[in-house]
Design an enzyme around this catalytic site. Sequence first.
Site, short mmCIF file in Angstrom:
data_model
loop_
_atom_site.label_atom_id
_atom_site.label_comp_id
_atom_site.label_asym_id
_atom_site.label_seq_id
_atom_site.Cartn_x
_atom_site.Cartn_y
_atom_site.Cartn_z
N ALA A 74 41.25 42.09 85.35
CA ALA A 74 39.92 41.66 85.76
C ALA A 74 38.90 42.78 85.67
CB ALA A 74 39.96 41.11 87.18
N LEU A 78 38.32 45.47 87.68
CA LEU A 78 37.65 45.60 88.97
C LEU A 78 37.40 47.04 89.39
CD1 LEU A 78 39.68 42.89 90.94
CD2 LEU A 78 37.39 42.65 89.97
N ASN A 84 37.49 53.60 86.27
CA ASN A 84 38.80 53.57 85.61
C ASN A 84 38.57 53.02 84.21
OD1 ASN A 84 41.35 52.76 84.64
ND2 ASN A 84 42.14 52.49 86.72
N SER A 141 40.98 50.33 82.77
CA SER A 141 40.79 49.03 83.41
C SER A 141 39.55 48.34 82.87
CB SER A 141 40.67 49.23 84.93
OG SER A 141 40.30 48.04 85.57
N ASN A 195 48.80 55.15 95.69
CA ASN A 195 47.67 54.91 96.57
C ASN A 195 48.07 54.25 97.89
OD1 ASN A 195 46.26 54.03 93.55
ND2 ASN A 195 45.45 55.75 94.70
N HIS A 232 38.83 45.22 95.87
CA HIS A 232 40.15 44.64 95.59
C HIS A 232 41.28 45.45 96.19
CE1 HIS A 232 39.79 47.59 92.36
NE2 HIS A 232 41.06 47.44 92.05
N GLU A 250 42.30 57.69 99.39
CA GLU A 250 43.03 57.08 98.28
C GLU A 250 44.51 57.45 98.25
OE1 GLU A 250 41.49 55.08 95.57
OE2 GLU A 250 39.96 54.84 97.11
N ARG A 304 36.05 58.82 95.21
CA ARG A 304 36.79 57.91 96.09
C ARG A 304 37.43 58.61 97.28
NH1 ARG A 304 39.79 53.63 92.03
NH2 ARG A 304 38.11 53.43 90.51
N HIS A 362 41.02 59.61 90.06
CA HIS A 362 41.91 60.24 91.03
C HIS A 362 42.35 61.60 90.49
CE1 HIS A 362 43.05 55.96 92.47
NE2 HIS A 362 42.25 56.50 93.36
N CYS A 370 51.03 56.85 88.92
CA CYS A 370 50.39 55.83 89.76
C CYS A 370 51.41 54.89 90.37
CB CYS A 370 49.40 55.01 88.93
SG CYS A 370 47.86 55.87 88.52
#
Length: 416
Positions: free
Chosen positions: A19, A21, A25, A28, A100, A127, A162, A194, A230, A347
């Site tokens: 998506a 979101l 990133n 993403s 995370n 999210h 995070e 973040r 990150h 991750c």
Amino acid sequence: MAVREINFDGIVGPSHNYAGLSLGNLASASNAGEVSYPRAAALQGLGKMRHNMALGLAQGFLLPLPRPNDPFLAAIAADGSEDRRLMAAAWSASSMWTANAATVSPAADTADRRCHLTAANLVTMPHRSQEWGDTARQLRTAFADPAHFAVHDAVPPCFGDEGAANHMRMAAAHDAPGLELFVYGKGGGAYPARQHEQASRAVARLHRLDPARTLFIEQNPEAIAAGAFHNDVVAVANERVLFIHEQAFADPAATYSAIRAALPEAEIVVVPADAVSLSDAIRSYLFNAQLLTLPSGEMGLVIPLEAWEHPRVHGWLDAMLASNGPIRRVLPVDVRQSMANGGGPACLRLRVVADPATVDPRFMLDDAKASRIEQVIAAHWPEAIAPGQIGDPALAGIVVAARAALLDAVDLAELA
């Protein structure tokens, strides 16, 4: 106690989708709207876990969180007229990235000699901000022994946290007292920072760390602007070794000096920008790797295939292996479905230094349990999810039933 490092990987949930979101990133964002493949993603994740178990390493797992998140949808009075991104947020499978989930301090570092875990509030992204309550409940189940663990709720959401993605630990050995490195960002750039400094300091106080063995380090704003949302996109540490991009920290010289002063045996492997640019590092996720101490005592670097296939990154890795440095093996793994959503091998895992016998055994992986989980995924996970399916009641029923089947298979129905 047989204290060792245990990597707890997130099982990719049945609602895994693209998506887009996560602001900042780049992977993403660039794959937003593509068809996702939850079954393949989850099996790739299990494949990485099996790969690391075959190396002789302790391996655990964490479960997908309940999705769609109906309480979240109720809280925003979702009726179909809301921004589609809010519906997608309620379906997000981002808890798969357990780096995370929490920040972890081993017992050797804490005043009460218990391993402390603080759930991350992940407040910057809607999210992800939904996750911490369910994550804390799962952590309290996995690490329930109060003689060995203390699990804390998230720090107040006015301070963005995070988790382990912005935290590293260095030590002479996993079970030795360590130096904990908290990396934070400052706002005002192209993308949000973040990790807030005050969140890092709050976690350090909650964990009752020795201030003399705790460093707070500013991430380089240029790295954040380039897509290193990150710290674990540009740096990774293991025992005495820090593997890092030249442009990871705002003041690298002062930081390296402080590390060496606190941990004289520290070895810092710096990848120069003229060999691997920030763009190369972020595109390949060279540093979003698992730097591991193998049973032989040598260190191995588990990297995504994308890093191994990147010509400049591969060339630098070949040169590193030809040298007499501390990292002796490079081990590529296929996690392409996760990579397409912005998450590499690092991750997907939360590092916990503890005696495996003190962990709830239902969260520890072996070959038989891995096979059982793979059978559930093959039978119940959707093969593909197109963007237009997000919010579909029929698909929601499949996703809910798939997670329930997994909980039954690992005897953790209480987390329903």
